[in-house]
Design an enzyme around this catalytic site. Structure first.
Site, PDB file in Angstrom:
ATOM      1  N   SER A  23      38.883  30.350  45.393  1.00  0.00           N
ATOM      2  CA  SER A  23      37.675  29.518  45.296  1.00  0.00           C
ATOM      3  C   SER A  23      37.294  29.259  43.836  1.00  0.00           C
ATOM      4  CB  SER A  23      36.508  30.135  46.067  1.00  0.00           C
ATOM      5  OG  SER A  23      36.022  31.285  45.426  1.00  0.00           O
ATOM      6  N   MET A 100      44.898  39.893  41.204  1.00  0.00           N
ATOM      7  CA  MET A 100      44.628  41.296  41.491  1.00  0.00           C
ATOM      8  C   MET A 100      45.765  42.243  41.096  1.00  0.00           C
ATOM      9  SD  MET A 100      41.628  40.728  42.277  1.00  0.00           S
ATOM     10  CE  MET A 100      40.628  41.939  43.111  1.00  0.00           C
ATOM     11  N   HIS A 119      34.987  38.219  36.312  1.00  0.00           N
ATOM     12  CA  HIS A 119      34.774  39.493  37.007  1.00  0.00           C
ATOM     13  C   HIS A 119      33.406  39.460  37.682  1.00  0.00           C
ATOM     14  CE1 HIS A 119      35.110  43.742  37.876  1.00  0.00           C
ATOM     15  NE2 HIS A 119      33.863  43.871  37.453  1.00  0.00           N
ATOM     16  N   VAL A 154      40.758  48.067  31.659  1.00  0.00           N
ATOM     17  CA  VAL A 154      40.396  47.260  32.837  1.00  0.00           C
ATOM     18  C   VAL A 154      39.015  46.614  32.664  1.00  0.00           C
ATOM     19  CG1 VAL A 154      39.840  47.395  35.301  1.00  0.00           C
ATOM     20  CG2 VAL A 154      41.807  48.646  34.392  1.00  0.00           C
ATOM     21  N   ASP A 155      38.949  45.311  32.916  1.00  0.00           N
ATOM     22  CA  ASP A 155      37.694  44.548  32.892  1.00  0.00           C
ATOM     23  C   ASP A 155      36.922  44.746  31.584  1.00  0.00           C
ATOM     24  OD1 ASP A 155      38.209  43.468  35.443  1.00  0.00           O
ATOM     25  OD2 ASP A 155      37.447  45.274  36.386  1.00  0.00           O
TER      26      ASP A 155
HETATM   27  C1  GAR Z   1      36.171  36.606  42.671  1.00  0.00           C
HETATM   28  O1  GAR Z   1      34.943  37.120  43.087  1.00  0.00           O
HETATM   29  C2  GAR Z   1      36.555  37.179  41.320  1.00  0.00           C
HETATM   30  O2  GAR Z   1      35.451  37.361  40.454  1.00  0.00           O
HETATM   31  C3  GAR Z   1      37.149  38.500  41.721  1.00  0.00           C
HETATM   32  O3  GAR Z   1      37.919  38.208  42.857  1.00  0.00           O
HETATM   33  C4  GAR Z   1      37.313  37.120  43.547  1.00  0.00           C
HETATM   34  C5  GAR Z   1      38.374  36.064  43.765  1.00  0.00           C
HETATM   35  O4  GAR Z   1      37.881  35.046  44.594  1.00  0.00           O
HETATM   36  N1  GAR Z   1      37.951  39.048  40.662  1.00  0.00           N
HETATM   37  C6  GAR Z   1      38.026  40.351  40.424  1.00  0.00           C
HETATM   38  O5  GAR Z   1      37.462  41.198  41.096  1.00  0.00           O
HETATM   39  C7  GAR Z   1      38.905  40.732  39.245  1.00  0.00           C
HETATM   40  N2  GAR Z   1      38.529  42.023  38.731  1.00  0.00           N
HETATM   41  P1  GAR Z   1      38.611  33.641  44.638  1.00  0.00           P
HETATM   42  O6  GAR Z   1      40.082  33.909  44.926  1.00  0.00           O
HETATM   43  O7  GAR Z   1      37.943  32.920  45.784  1.00  0.00           O
HETATM   44  O8  GAR Z   1      38.387  32.972  43.319  1.00  0.00           O
END
Ligand code: GAR
Length: 223
Positions: A23, A100, A119, A154-155
């Protein structure tokens, strides 16, 4: 891949790395479809062949490749393959969007100051996973999201932009995640635009913003 000559001259070429639904990728595709946006998505890479975001890229007419990490003997080989594809596409800024896999120091150094992440928390609070439940458990009044340059821990890394959302009575991790995600979809294009316009300078552990900033609300990346 003969992508180097494609695209619009003067626009910053983005490579977007995803693992799933995409998204945030969609938010970037929507923003970059505007003729006056200073960046364009040159390549979308997924580390999973079934990542739904790959279809979003294809629907937008953007090159999209699966580079499944499981197909490679080790992390260096996987990261070399991603780097090769990104460089072949002329990518100058890599945007992690729900990617991820942990990236090695080699990849992070190779793309230093050309690699950003979104993040779902107001870093440095709540790095890692389950950020929404952890925010609820901690009783914070504001939660949100952060776009930052990537460093090895991380992050972590210089913060480009943040958006805060209120935590409301009765919130669950899901309702809070929905509110944060809506903010993410505003924040990521804003951060990319600031970088593409040359308004972000990395100075040690901090990113310094210059020039006019768009602040549509009082809590979205206030100037
Ligand atoms: C999002 O909320 C992003 O911030 C998070 O994964 C989701 C992906 O959603 N990222 C992390 O947690 C990375 N540490 P999406 O695939 O719909 O963009």
């Amino acid at each position: 891949m003969a992508l180097l000559t494609e695209g619009t001259p003067g626009k910053l070429k983005l490579g977007v790395l995803i693992s799933g639904r995409g998204s945030n990728l969609q938010a970037l595709l929507d923003a970059t479809s505007a003729p006056d946006f200073p960046a364009e998505v040159a390549l979308v890479l997924a580390n999973k062949a079934d990542a739904a975001g790959l279809e979003r890229a294809r629907a937008a007419g953007v090159p999209a490749l699966a580079i499944p990490h499981k197909d490679y003997a080790d992390k260096p080989a996987f990261e070399q393959a991603m780097t090769q594809a990104l460089e072949d596409a002329g990518v100058r800024l890599v945007c992690l969007a729900g990617f991820m896999r942990l990236l090695s120091p080699w990849f992070v150094d190779h793309w230093r100051d050309r690699l950003i992440n979104i993040h779902p928390s107001l870093l440095p609070a709540f790095p890692g996973i389950d950020t929404h439940q952890r925010a609820l458990d901690a009783g914070v009044r504001f939660h949100g999201c952060t776009v930052h340059y990537v460093r090895s821990a991380v992050d972590s890394g210089p913060i480009v932009a943040q958006a805060a959302v209120p935590v409301r009575a009765g919130d669950t991790a899901d309702t809070l995640a929905d509110r944060v995600l809506a903010a993410e979809h505003q924040l990521y294009p804003l951060a990319v635009r600031l970088i593409a316009q040359g308004q972000v300078m990395v100075d040690g552990d901090r990113a310094v913003l210059a020039g006019p900033l768009t602040t549509p609300g009082t809590v979205l990346n206030p100037a």
